[in-house]
Design an enzyme around this catalytic site. Structure first.
Site: not given
Ligand code: PBG
Length: 295
Positions: A165, A175, A219, A284
């Site tokens: 990630k 967020r 991701k 999505y």
């Molecule tokens: C939080 C989390 C995030 C996403 C999934 N889990 C955001 C982040 O790490 O700030 C992002 C998913 C998306 O943008 O669709 N742990």
């Protein structure tokens, strides 16, 4: 992904994610029937925690009656056919929007956070989650969560690790959806990966698999297809990608501006994930894509 909010009979549209809303648990249950009919096997649940339940240490994550657990139980009760994947990270529960616990300087501390994540994962498993999906990027949390799941009678609960990630600019709308965007100061670079670094992704995946992950996630998705392909080549395990909120928003914005055909953009990007080696995609556009594919 399905965002859940408090209350009843409530839909809250998310302006930065056009077409996506937060749903109160009663309406989330109704929404959970749609993927079953469309042939989608699993939903990723994400809560928008009420402001007065957020704290420095995010302890609402451990509450067996928190919004996430209410949603898990209600959906499992009414729609047992749908798989439920639950995000493990503290950001929906903290007042600072970070995924973990902070020291005095604001640095996210790894090991104390892992203890909290273990409690959060057990809480979700006890409520009925099928797949625990740690999205926090702390080191050592997969092994700790696996061990705790075995010890507490949840041996058949899977772990999908968000192993690779990146500290990405593509998470903004998510967020907003969980209500952490306005709270977050700074960034998440102290635990999420440097977008310039490909090799570290392979080391992170190797560690998480050794610690007991059943599958791994890359991701964001489309800008990181090289990482998907490298992980698939190196490990030959189920690799998933998260086509994240900012990617979805870009496609929707392009379609709305007349810069491309929405259906074609959706299907072409999903095909690219498959070509790169993905076993599945968290997106999505899932319902829309499934309906297109089903004719
Ligand atoms: C939080 C989390 C995030 C996403 C999934 N889990 C955001 C982040 O790490 O700030 C992002 C998913 C998306 O943008 O669709 N742990």
């Amino acid at each position: 992904p399905l965002f859940v909010t408090a209350g009843s009979n409530t839909e809250e549209p998310i302006p930065s994610l056009p077409g996506v809303s937060r749903w109160s648990v009663d309406l989330a249950v109704a929404r959970a029937k749609e993927p079953v009919a469309a042939g989608i096997p699993c939903l990723a649940l994400v809560p928008n925690t009420q402001a007065d339940k957020r704290s420095d240490d995010g302890e609402e994550a451990l509450n067996p009656d928190n919004l996430m657990c209410q949603a898990i139980r209600a959906i499992k009760d009414a729609v047992p056919q749908i798989g439920l994947l639950t995000d493990v990270a503290l950001d929906p529960y903290t007042v600072h929007g970070q995924d973990g616990l902070l020291d005095e300087t604001g640095y996210v501390v790894n090991d104390a956070t892992v203890d909290a994540l273990v409690g959060q994962a057990l809480n979700q498993a006890a409520a009925g989650a099928d797949i625990i999906a740690p999205s926090d990027m702390m080191d050592g949390r997969i092994g700790a969560i696996r061990e705790a799941l075995e010890a507490e009678g949840h041996a058949n609960v899977q772990i999908m690790s968000y192993a690779a990630k990146y500290a990405s600019a593509f998470y903004g709308p998510f967020r907003d959806a969980v209500g952490s965007g306005g709270l977050l100061k700074g960034d998440k670079k102290n635990y999420q990966m440097d977008p310039a670094n490909g090799a570290e992704a392979l080391r992170e995946v190797a560690l998480d698999l050794a610690e007991g992950a059943d599958s791994v996630m890359v991701k964001p998705g489309l800008p990181y297809l090289d990482i998907v392909a490298r992980v698939k080549d190196a490990f030959d395990v189920p690799v998933f990608a998260y086509q994240v909120s900012g990617e979805y928003a870009m496609i929707e914005a392009a379609a709305a501006a007349g810069a491309g055909d929405r259906d074609a953009l959706v299907l072409e990007t999903l095909m690219a994930f498959k070509r790169a080696g993905c076993s599945g995609v968290l997106t999505y556009h899932a319902l829309h894509a499934a309906r297109l594919l089903n004719g």
